[in-house]
Scaffold this motif. Structure first.
Motif, short mmCIF file in Angstrom:
data_model
loop_
_atom_site.label_atom_id
_atom_site.label_comp_id
_atom_site.label_asym_id
_atom_site.label_seq_id
_atom_site.Cartn_x
_atom_site.Cartn_y
_atom_site.Cartn_z
N ASP A 4 -2.91 12.33 1.37
CA ASP A 4 -2.52 13.03 2.36
C ASP A 4 -1.10 11.79 3.21
O ASP A 4 -1.95 10.45 3.76
CB ASP A 4 -3.22 12.98 4.15
CG ASP A 4 -2.60 13.50 5.09
OD1 ASP A 4 -1.33 13.77 5.42
OD2 ASP A 4 -3.29 13.58 5.92
N THR A 5 -0.37 11.61 2.02
CA THR A 5 0.24 10.55 2.70
C THR A 5 1.08 9.65 3.65
O THR A 5 1.61 9.41 4.34
CB THR A 5 1.51 10.88 0.97
OG1 THR A 5 0.97 10.62 0.11
CG2 THR A 5 2.61 9.39 1.00
N ALA A 6 1.95 11.53 4.41
CA ALA A 6 1.97 11.40 5.38
C ALA A 6 1.64 9.98 6.33
O ALA A 6 2.33 9.60 7.37
CB ALA A 6 3.30 12.61 5.74
N ALA A 42 7.49 1.92 -8.02
CA ALA A 42 7.38 1.70 -6.64
C ALA A 42 6.10 2.60 -6.12
O ALA A 42 6.22 2.93 -5.82
CB ALA A 42 9.19 2.10 -6.39
N PRO A 43 5.64 1.00 -5.08
CA PRO A 43 4.71 1.83 -4.89
C PRO A 43 5.22 2.17 -2.73
O PRO A 43 6.23 2.05 -2.96
CB PRO A 43 3.29 0.33 -3.79
CG PRO A 43 4.62 -0.63 -3.91
CD PRO A 43 5.68 -0.47 -5.06
N LEU A 44 3.82 3.19 -2.95
CA LEU A 44 4.54 4.04 -1.26
C LEU A 44 4.91 3.17 0.20
O LEU A 44 6.05 3.52 0.90
CB LEU A 44 3.57 4.95 -0.75
CG LEU A 44 3.45 6.24 -1.61
CD1 LEU A 44 1.56 6.41 -1.43
CD2 LEU A 44 3.91 7.27 -1.76
N ALA A 45 4.24 2.03 -0.28
CA ALA A 45 4.30 0.41 0.49
C ALA A 45 3.81 -0.71 0.49
O ALA A 45 2.82 -0.33 -0.24
CB ALA A 45 3.45 2.15 1.63
N CYS A 62 -5.90 3.67 4.64
CA CYS A 62 -5.98 4.49 2.92
C CYS A 62 -7.52 5.92 3.14
O CYS A 62 -6.90 6.58 2.25
CB CYS A 62 -5.10 3.24 2.18
SG CYS A 62 -4.22 2.53 2.40
N ALA A 63 -8.33 5.22 2.65
CA ALA A 63 -9.31 5.37 2.41
C ALA A 63 -9.83 7.04 3.03
O ALA A 63 -10.06 7.51 2.23
CB ALA A 63 -10.92 5.30 2.72
N GLU A 64 -9.11 6.90 4.23
CA GLU A 64 -9.79 8.12 5.27
C GLU A 64 -8.59 9.00 4.80
O GLU A 64 -9.13 10.50 5.57
CB GLU A 64 -9.75 7.47 6.46
CG GLU A 64 -10.39 7.40 7.46
CD GLU A 64 -9.57 6.74 8.84
OE1 GLU A 64 -9.66 7.41 9.49
OE2 GLU A 64 -11.77 6.73 10.16
N HIS A 65 -7.47 8.96 4.10
CA HIS A 65 -5.95 9.75 3.44
C HIS A 65 -6.41 9.87 2.67
O HIS A 65 -4.91 10.56 1.64
CB HIS A 65 -5.40 8.91 4.27
CG HIS A 65 -4.77 9.07 5.59
ND1 HIS A 65 -5.11 7.92 6.44
CD2 HIS A 65 -4.71 9.97 7.09
CE1 HIS A 65 -5.14 8.11 8.09
NE2 HIS A 65 -4.57 9.33 8.04
N GLY A 66 -6.85 9.42 1.44
CA GLY A 66 -7.41 9.40 0.22
C GLY A 66 -5.90 9.08 -0.35
O GLY A 66 -5.97 9.27 -1.74
N VAL A 85 0.26 1.31 -9.74
CA VAL A 85 0.35 2.58 -9.86
C VAL A 85 1.09 3.19 -9.28
O VAL A 85 1.55 3.44 -7.77
CB VAL A 85 -0.89 3.15 -9.63
CG1 VAL A 85 -1.95 2.04 -10.79
CG2 VAL A 85 -1.55 2.87 -8.78
N ALA A 86 1.69 4.59 -9.59
CA ALA A 86 2.12 5.78 -8.42
C ALA A 86 1.93 6.34 -7.51
O ALA A 86 0.41 6.74 -8.18
CB ALA A 86 2.76 7.37 -10.20
N GLY A 87 1.75 6.11 -6.73
CA GLY A 87 1.51 6.44 -5.02
C GLY A 87 0.42 5.84 -4.70
O GLY A 87 -0.26 6.22 -3.52
#
Length: 473
Positions: A4-6, A42-45, A62-66, A85-87
């Motif tokens: 759940d990235t967003a 590029a990492p997400l953040a 991060c863990a709560e959102h996988g 790593v990607a994502g």
């Protein structure tokens, strides 16, 4: 748990406002890679907590959102352990820096994970103590990364690896639980020594936030000699004589092959204090308590090595400036990127009796596969650690997989280890089975699965979580 990235980024933005979080095009270029020459990712953040609780909170979100996480320190690693790593969300510890306490009675220092090693060294020196861990990246590398890779460095022969100086550890588990194990006692046998799981695990089991380090008495004097020898057999004779004659004074025993010597004196421009050329070069250092006693003792030992025909030529330090100038020759490898261009760097371990045989075999195999191959050999031979720098001068970019296959196949043939002090990361992972048995790899995977069942911490590095469907290394 589904990704759940967003929602993860929104929760991080709420918990870490302003410069504590970078996303999208605002992600700094330094966080796209480490020093492993892997392609930038590029990492997400990039989240930049400034407290242990902040690290734990970021991990929990991060863990709560996988969403996977990769811890980053000074980004000086050569094996890809801190490479994004990607994502993923990159967890930069650069703001989690500072020395919290120096306890002279216990001879301990409590530090935050993002503190540069050189800062720790200087603080110990000012307090009248000594931190023995030392490596070329001392000004940039951070203690959390040193702990995560169980860094070795120049003085392992006397003081041991990083784990020997870690008395206590605080770390965030993959679910965001913060474990305070900041023990300051040298003797503490109360159950499992849990910190050992996290030292050398490269951020795959937890993220180190603080550490209690054991300090040592500051040496009263330092003597060194840069020696030219006639054969590798004489190197082994000198090492045996130094262990016997200098005992605990012996703090470093560095060996350089002629190919290394030629590059650092010919291409890097380091000044050689020796006349002529030699079959092998050795830098040895001895730390004592009293110059009036230990200085003459060192000179007497050197004279004995000359009389025994072990040393062909030597420059003997007359000051700390001389000691540093000798180390400058050994540390000139830091300039290889400038003078040699892109190259592959290897950090292996071998039985000391086979190191020269290995160097000959590896050099020949690389030449056979790539006629324009250049490889140079040097390292902390006193503790069985050999470094190799290799490239193909016929190609602008070194064929990393091709060179690695030759080097690691040779390491396996000689019964060595693919990593002595730099960790496994991404680059050495395909070769981990060369050093570890199937049962050992399976046990590593079980430990990873027990602590990180979602496989979110530094995914793809060192060992995979069985739940991801990957069980091989």
């Amino acid at each position: 748990m589904p990704l759940d990235t967003a929602s993860c980024l929104a929760a991080l933005a709420e918990a870490f406002p302003g410069a504590a979080l970078f996303t999208g095009d605002d992600v700094p270029a330094r966080n796209l890679h480490d020093t492993s020459f892997l392609p930038a990712v590029a990492p997400l953040a990039v989240v930049r907590p400034d407290s242990p609780e902040g690290v734990a909170e970021a991990v929990r979100i991060c863990a709560e959102h996988g969403v996977p996480m990769v811890a980053q320190g000074g980004l000086t690693g050569l094996a890809g352990g801190a490479h994004p790593v990607a994502g993923c969300v990159a967890m930069s510890l650069e703001r989690l820096a500072g020395i919290e306490e120096i306890d002279p009675a216990a001879a301990t220092m409590t530090v935050r994970a993002g503190t540069p090693l050189e800062v720790i060294q200087k603080a110990a020196d000012e307090a009248g103590f000594f931190i023995p861990l030392d490596l070329g990246a001392r000004g940039s590398c951070q203690i959390g990364g040193n702990i995560g890779t169980n860094a070795g460095g120049n003085r392992v022969i006397r003081y041991g690896m990083t784990r020997e100086m870690v008395l206590g550890l605080e770390y965030a588990l993959p679910d965001g639980t913060l474990i305070d194990g900041l023990n300051k006692m040298l003797k503490n046998n109360a159950g499992y020594d849990l910190k050992q799981l996290f030292i050398g695990s490269e951020g795959t089991l937890g993220i180190v936030t603080r550490a209690v380090l054991r300090m040592h008495p500051k040496p009263g004097c330092v003597n060194a000699a840069l020696c030219g020898l006639s054969s590798y057999e004489d190197v082994l004779r000198l090492l045996a004589a130094a262990r016997r004659g200098l005992g605990p004074m012996l703090s470093a025993f560095e060996v350089m092959w002629p190919d290394y010597w030629q590059v650092v004196t010919g291409e890097v421009g380091a000044r050689s204090p020796l006349e002529g050329t030699h079959a092998m070069y050795v830098l040895l250092e001895a730390q004592g308590l009293d110059e009036d006693i230990d200085g003459p003792r060192f000179m007497s030992w050197i004279e004995g090595a000359f009389e025994a025909g072990i040393i062909a030529d030597a420059a003997i330090s007359q000051s700390l400036g001389d000691v540093q100038s000798f180390w400058d020759v050994r540390d000139a490898c830091a300039e290889f990127q400038t003078v040699l261009g892109p190259h592959c760097a290897f950090d292996i371990g071998l039985p000391q009796t086979r190191m020269n045989e290995f160097a000959d075999a590896c050099r020949a195999r690389l030449k056979e596969d790539m006629p324009e191959a250049l490889s140079v050999y040097y390292g902390h031979i006193g503790d069985g650690n050999l470094h190799i720098v290799a490239l193909d001068r016929a190609q602008a970019q070194p064929p990393m997989k091709r060179i690695s296959a030759v080097v690691y196949d040779t390491v396996r043939d000689f019964g060595g280890t693919i990593s002595a002090e730099h960790g496994i990361g991404l680059l050495k992972k395909p070769y981990l089975s060369y050093t570890r048995s199937e049962k050992e790899l399976a046990l590593m995977a079980r430990i990873k699965a027990a602590l990180d069942p979602q496989g979110l911490l530094n995914p793809g590095k060192v060992i995979d979580t069985p739940a991801t469907g990957k069980t091989d290394a």
